[in-house]
Every structure is written in C-alpha cells, then in structure tokens.
Design a protein around this motif. Structure first.
Motif, PDB file in Angstrom:
ATOM      1  N   CYS A  41       0.676  -1.037   0.206  1.00 38.35           N
ATOM      2  CA  CYS A  41      -0.042  -0.005   0.237  1.00 38.35           C
ATOM      3  C   CYS A  41       0.865   1.145   0.345  1.00 38.35           C
ATOM      4  O   CYS A  41       0.411   1.974  -0.853  1.00 38.35           O
ATOM      5  CB  CYS A  41      -0.996   0.135   0.873  1.00 38.35           C
ATOM      6  SG  CYS A  41      -2.365   1.190   1.071  1.00 38.35           S
ATOM      7  N   LEU A  42       2.013   1.229   0.712  1.00 37.06           N
ATOM      8  CA  LEU A  42       2.309   2.449   0.882  1.00 37.06           C
ATOM      9  C   LEU A  42       3.613   3.082  -0.451  1.00 37.06           C
ATOM     10  O   LEU A  42       4.224   3.925  -0.296  1.00 37.06           O
ATOM     11  CB  LEU A  42       3.630   2.578   2.107  1.00 37.06           C
ATOM     12  CG  LEU A  42       3.138   2.481   3.638  1.00 37.06           C
ATOM     13  CD1 LEU A  42       4.212   2.487   4.635  1.00 37.06           C
ATOM     14  CD2 LEU A  42       2.083   3.743   3.552  1.00 37.06           C
ATOM     15  N   GLY A  43       4.222   2.188  -0.830  1.00 37.04           N
ATOM     16  CA  GLY A  43       4.810   1.513  -2.597  1.00 37.04           C
ATOM     17  C   GLY A  43       4.050   2.175  -3.567  1.00 37.04           C
ATOM     18  O   GLY A  43       4.355   3.219  -3.985  1.00 37.04           O
ATOM     19  N   ALA A  44       2.733   1.482  -3.763  1.00 33.63           N
ATOM     20  CA  ALA A  44       1.473   1.869  -4.165  1.00 33.63           C
ATOM     21  C   ALA A  44       1.316   3.500  -4.240  1.00 33.63           C
ATOM     22  O   ALA A  44       0.812   4.200  -4.888  1.00 33.63           O
ATOM     23  CB  ALA A  44      -0.032   1.408  -4.711  1.00 33.63           C
ATOM     24  N   ALA A  45       1.206   3.879  -2.387  1.00 37.46           N
ATOM     25  CA  ALA A  45       1.248   5.182  -2.722  1.00 37.46           C
ATOM     26  C   ALA A  45       1.908   6.223  -3.134  1.00 37.46           C
ATOM     27  O   ALA A  45       1.961   7.554  -3.727  1.00 37.46           O
ATOM     28  CB  ALA A  45       0.688   5.396  -1.050  1.00 37.46           C
ATOM     29  N   TYR A  46       3.227   5.633  -3.300  1.00 37.30           N
ATOM     30  CA  TYR A  46       4.281   6.728  -3.452  1.00 37.30           C
ATOM     31  C   TYR A  46       4.346   6.764  -4.871  1.00 37.30           C
ATOM     32  O   TYR A  46       5.073   7.202  -5.569  1.00 37.30           O
ATOM     33  CB  TYR A  46       5.414   6.286  -2.707  1.00 37.30           C
ATOM     34  CG  TYR A  46       6.243   6.959  -3.223  1.00 37.30           C
ATOM     35  CD1 TYR A  46       6.743   8.546  -2.599  1.00 37.30           C
ATOM     36  CD2 TYR A  46       7.940   6.188  -4.543  1.00 37.30           C
ATOM     37  CE1 TYR A  46       8.341   8.695  -3.049  1.00 37.30           C
ATOM     38  CE2 TYR A  46       8.849   6.962  -5.051  1.00 37.30           C
ATOM     39  CZ  TYR A  46       9.021   8.579  -3.940  1.00 37.30           C
ATOM     40  OH  TYR A  46       9.571   9.162  -4.457  1.00 37.30           O
ATOM     41  N   LEU A  47       4.807   5.614  -5.694  1.00 40.61           N
ATOM     42  CA  LEU A  47       4.704   5.169  -6.906  1.00 40.61           C
ATOM     43  C   LEU A  47       3.193   6.138  -7.547  1.00 40.61           C
ATOM     44  O   LEU A  47       3.227   7.270  -8.922  1.00 40.61           O
ATOM     45  CB  LEU A  47       4.987   4.141  -7.731  1.00 40.61           C
ATOM     46  CG  LEU A  47       6.516   3.675  -7.039  1.00 40.61           C
ATOM     47  CD1 LEU A  47       6.026   2.052  -7.057  1.00 40.61           C
ATOM     48  CD2 LEU A  47       7.309   4.145  -7.217  1.00 40.61           C
ATOM     49  N   VAL A  48       1.834   5.522  -7.779  1.00 42.10           N
ATOM     50  CA  VAL A  48       0.751   6.128  -7.822  1.00 42.10           C
ATOM     51  C   VAL A  48       0.734   7.642  -8.070  1.00 42.10           C
ATOM     52  O   VAL A  48       0.333   8.220  -8.574  1.00 42.10           O
ATOM     53  CB  VAL A  48      -0.648   4.989  -8.110  1.00 42.10           C
ATOM     54  CG1 VAL A  48      -1.989   5.860  -8.340  1.00 42.10           C
ATOM     55  CG2 VAL A  48      -0.041   3.142  -7.536  1.00 42.10           C
TER      56      VAL A  48
ATOM     57  N   LEU B 191      -6.410   7.684  -6.734  1.00 44.57           N
ATOM     58  CA  LEU B 191      -5.217   7.093  -5.811  1.00 44.57           C
ATOM     59  C   LEU B 191      -6.087   6.052  -4.358  1.00 44.57           C
ATOM     60  O   LEU B 191      -5.886   5.309  -4.423  1.00 44.57           O
ATOM     61  CB  LEU B 191      -4.422   8.402  -5.276  1.00 44.57           C
ATOM     62  CG  LEU B 191      -3.826   7.896  -3.889  1.00 44.57           C
ATOM     63  CD1 LEU B 191      -2.618   6.782  -5.293  1.00 44.57           C
ATOM     64  CD2 LEU B 191      -2.548   8.697  -3.757  1.00 44.57           C
ATOM     65  N   GLY B 192      -7.095   6.636  -3.943  1.00 49.22           N
ATOM     66  CA  GLY B 192      -8.060   6.141  -3.074  1.00 49.22           C
ATOM     67  C   GLY B 192      -7.980   4.357  -3.377  1.00 49.22           C
ATOM     68  O   GLY B 192      -7.925   3.506  -2.646  1.00 49.22           O
ATOM     69  N   ALA B 193      -9.237   4.833  -4.562  1.00 48.60           N
ATOM     70  CA  ALA B 193      -9.250   3.505  -5.344  1.00 48.60           C
ATOM     71  C   ALA B 193      -7.980   2.305  -6.037  1.00 48.60           C
ATOM     72  O   ALA B 193      -8.239   1.268  -5.744  1.00 48.60           O
ATOM     73  CB  ALA B 193     -10.119   3.593  -6.138  1.00 48.60           C
ATOM     74  N   VAL B 194      -7.303   2.892  -6.143  1.00 49.48           N
ATOM     75  CA  VAL B 194      -6.392   2.442  -5.967  1.00 49.48           C
ATOM     76  C   VAL B 194      -6.129   1.143  -5.600  1.00 49.48           C
ATOM     77  O   VAL B 194      -5.231   0.587  -4.527  1.00 49.48           O
ATOM     78  CB  VAL B 194      -4.970   3.304  -7.578  1.00 49.48           C
ATOM     79  CG1 VAL B 194      -4.058   2.046  -7.108  1.00 49.48           C
ATOM     80  CG2 VAL B 194      -5.195   3.146  -8.920  1.00 49.48           C
TER      81      VAL B 194
ATOM     82  N   VAL C 182      -5.277  -2.387  -4.377  1.00 44.13           N
ATOM     83  CA  VAL C 182      -3.974  -2.756  -4.486  1.00 44.13           C
ATOM     84  C   VAL C 182      -3.810  -3.813  -2.685  1.00 44.13           C
ATOM     85  O   VAL C 182      -3.420  -5.196  -2.543  1.00 44.13           O
ATOM     86  CB  VAL C 182      -2.764  -1.779  -3.947  1.00 44.13           C
ATOM     87  CG1 VAL C 182      -1.169  -2.021  -3.871  1.00 44.13           C
ATOM     88  CG2 VAL C 182      -2.780  -1.529  -5.241  1.00 44.13           C
ATOM     89  N   VAL C 183      -4.588  -3.171  -1.734  1.00 43.11           N
ATOM     90  CA  VAL C 183      -4.732  -4.058   0.013  1.00 43.11           C
ATOM     91  C   VAL C 183      -5.973  -5.069  -0.113  1.00 43.11           C
ATOM     92  O   VAL C 183      -5.149  -6.202   0.236  1.00 43.11           O
ATOM     93  CB  VAL C 183      -5.485  -2.665   0.396  1.00 43.11           C
ATOM     94  CG1 VAL C 183      -5.683  -3.468   2.370  1.00 43.11           C
ATOM     95  CG2 VAL C 183      -4.456  -2.141   1.197  1.00 43.11           C
ATOM     96  N   THR C 184      -6.914  -5.111  -0.677  1.00 49.86           N
ATOM     97  CA  THR C 184      -7.250  -6.021  -1.192  1.00 49.86           C
ATOM     98  C   THR C 184      -7.177  -7.101  -1.817  1.00 49.86           C
ATOM     99  O   THR C 184      -6.686  -8.142  -1.311  1.00 49.86           O
ATOM    100  CB  THR C 184      -8.845  -5.699  -1.535  1.00 49.86           C
ATOM    101  OG1 THR C 184      -9.372  -4.623  -1.439  1.00 49.86           O
ATOM    102  CG2 THR C 184      -9.263  -6.782  -1.789  1.00 49.86           C
TER     103      THR C 184
END
Length: 340
Positions: free
Chosen positions: A99-106, A318-321, A325-327
């Motif tokens: 989640c944190l990795g995707a938050a940074y990249l996306v 971003l929240g949807a992505v 990702v977490v799911t």
C-alpha cells in the motif's frame, strides 16, 4: 491567558463532536469521527470560524488529537501480536508495504502532493482515521488534506462493508481466513466489525484481534516519517556548510520520536502487563474515540473548502487504487502463506 483564548474554539469543537457522536450512534458504520469531519466541514461552509475561535480549534486539532492517540494505546496489548498468530504478520506487513509503495508511485504519477498521498496511504494501509490522526502532527499536514484523506478512506470503508462478505462467500473463505482478510484490508474498527460480524461471529472476533495488532504498525511508520521529516529539514543547513560551526551538537536521536508515540507505546505496555484494569477498557476506548472525534471535528471546522475543490478527483483515484492493492495483496498473501 492562553487557555482563555483557546476556550471558545475548543468548546465549539466539543459541541460538534457531541453532535457527531449522536450521529455515529445512529449510523455505526459511519462512526463519530467521520461524522465530526462532515459536520465540521458543513459548519465551516456556512460560516468559517473567525480569529476568536481559531486558537481553540488549532489546539483541538493538534494536542487533543495527540492525547487521543496516547489513550488509544490503553486498548492494545503487545501480547496480541503473538496471539494473532505468526501467519497474520506476513499478511499485515506485506499489505502495508504494498500500500505505501503504491501510494508513493501512483500518487507521484497522479501529481498528488507528498502529505496527501502519505495520509491516504497510511489511512488505507493501517487503520483509517486513527492512523491519519497519528501521522498528521508528524508531517504537519494541512487541514484540507486531512479532510480529503478521511473522506476518501470513508468511501472505501463503506464499499468494503457492503462487498467483502459477498466476496468472502464467493471465494469460499473460512471464518478464520475472512477474519484475517477483514482485519488487514478494512480500515476503521467500526467497518472491520461490521464487515466481519456479517460473515460470522468467529470471523468478527479474529478480525478485531488482527485489527488491533495492525494498529501497532502506526509506531514504526510514524517514527520513519518523523526521521524523514527531520532529515528534510536538515537539508537547507547542509547546503550551506559555511553557516554551520564545527562545535555544533549532533542531532538528538530521541528528538525524532514524537511525545505522543512514546505515550502510545507506554500505555500499550501498561495494558500488556496488567496495569490498566479490564473494567477501565471500555471507558478509555470511549474516551479515545470521543477525543479523536473532537480533533477531527476541529479539522473539519478549519477545512479550506477551496483547497478541496482545487485538489480535484485525483486523490479519490489514488484511494481506489490503494484499496484495490490492499485487497488483492491480502488475499494473495493468505493464499501463499496457507492462511486461507
């Protein structure tokens, strides 16, 4: 004198929190803290608080918020990490890392500011409004960013409550597996309980244990963010070595640790060793939730609606992505670690 200046705004935040608590009682899936943000924003939209109210609102949004995080530790036991089982830790840590990795990249790809993508990331990856509340004073996030992050988290919490039990039955998940899934992939405790107990009592009980264990991840994340903020603040000084003296003291490592995180850890430790009576848990939990509601009500009252409009739909994307990702990560890690 300072206390007198803070009183009017603080009382307003408490009044809004009282109304939000009533609304949260009517709508438990929404809860008091989220209701506080919404009511606060509505009040600010009708009439934004003036200078006389701002000192108290600022106190409520910072100190009261920090105090709430400390009291939140009273309902946690460090032994719950072991009780949750070794199988849950890879799922929790792996989901958070993804989640944190995707938050940074996306988030960077979408052009979202660092503070907002951090808030949405920790809110999605750890525990919703409580994680956002803990991280906000560490990174110094603006009230508009906090309000947007909480609103985004709330939307996908509701989606999880409605969709996850159906998904669990579709995948044939056991009570234990669904409890682990809900505890790692749903954010706020109220939504975790609503989703898991819909699936079954056993799933509900295990989901609560996993969720409380997951809350402890606030500590290393906040310490990392505090160290990063300290490092960034030191960059201007490093860029001008002539302004530094050879006898300047080295930075104090302990200064990286926010006081409320130390308090959070100490109260959790006190609860672990039995210094917090079982009879006090319910009252302390109610108090921590109300204080978080007061703080988030103050954040709502101080929200810059123009800033929210300028943010546009990208944070919601971003929240949807991140929710996706977490799911997916939680389900995949359960399958790989044979926790299904």
């Amino acid at each position: 004198m300072k206390d007198v200046k803070c009183a009017p705004g603080l009382l307003l935040a408490v009044a809004v929190a009282g109304a939000a608590t009533v609304v949260g009682g009517w709508l438990p899936v929404v809860g008091g803290p989220v209701s506080g943000v919404v009511i606060g924003v509505l009040v600010a939209a009708v009439r934004r608080p003036g200078e006389r109210l701002r000192p108290g609102i600022a106190t409520a949004s910072r100190f009261v918020l920090q105090l709430a995080v400390v009291i939140l530790g009273c309902q946690l036991s460090l032994a719950r990490v072991v009780e949750a089982g070794a199988g849950s830790l890879p799922v929790m840590v792996g989901s958070l890392a993804a989640c944190l990795g995707a938050a940074y990249l996306v988030g960077r790809r979408l052009g979202i500011g660092g503070d907002l993508r951090t808030l949405i990331g920790v809110g999605t990856g750890i525990c919703g409004a409580s994680a956002i509340a803990a991280v906000t004073p560490v990174i110094g996030a603006a009230s508009a960013e906090v309000a947007y992050a909480i609103s985004t988290i709330f939307l996908f919490n509701i989606s999880a409550v409605l969709l996850f039990p159906f998904l669990g039955h579709l995948l044939g998940m056991s009570q234990h597996a669904f409890g682990l899934f809900a505890g790692t992939a749903v954010n706020d405790m109220s939504s975790v309980v609503a989703s898991a107990t819909t699936y079954g009592d056993e799933a509900g009980q295990y989901a609560v244990v996993v969720k409380l264990t997951r809350t402890l991840l606030i500590i290393p994340v906040c310490l990392g963010l505090a160290a990063l903020a300290r490092r960034r603040a030191a960059v201007p000084a490093a860029a001008h070595p002539a302004q530094r003296t050879s006898g300047a003291p080295r930075p104090n490592v302990f200064a990286l640790v926010p006081w409320f995180l130390v308090g959070f850890l100490l109260t959790a430790l006190a609860n672990t060793v039995g210094l917090v009576p079982d009879a006090a848990h319910h009252g302390l939990n109610t108090l921590s939730v109300f204080l978080i509601t007061v703080a988030l009500s103050a954040i709502g009252l101080s929200t810059d609606l123009g800033g929210l409009r300028r943010a546009g739909p990208r944070p919601l994307i971003l929240g949807a992505v991140l929710w996706g990702v977490v799911t997916v990560t939680s389900l995949a890690l359960q399958f790989v670690t044979a926790s299904w």
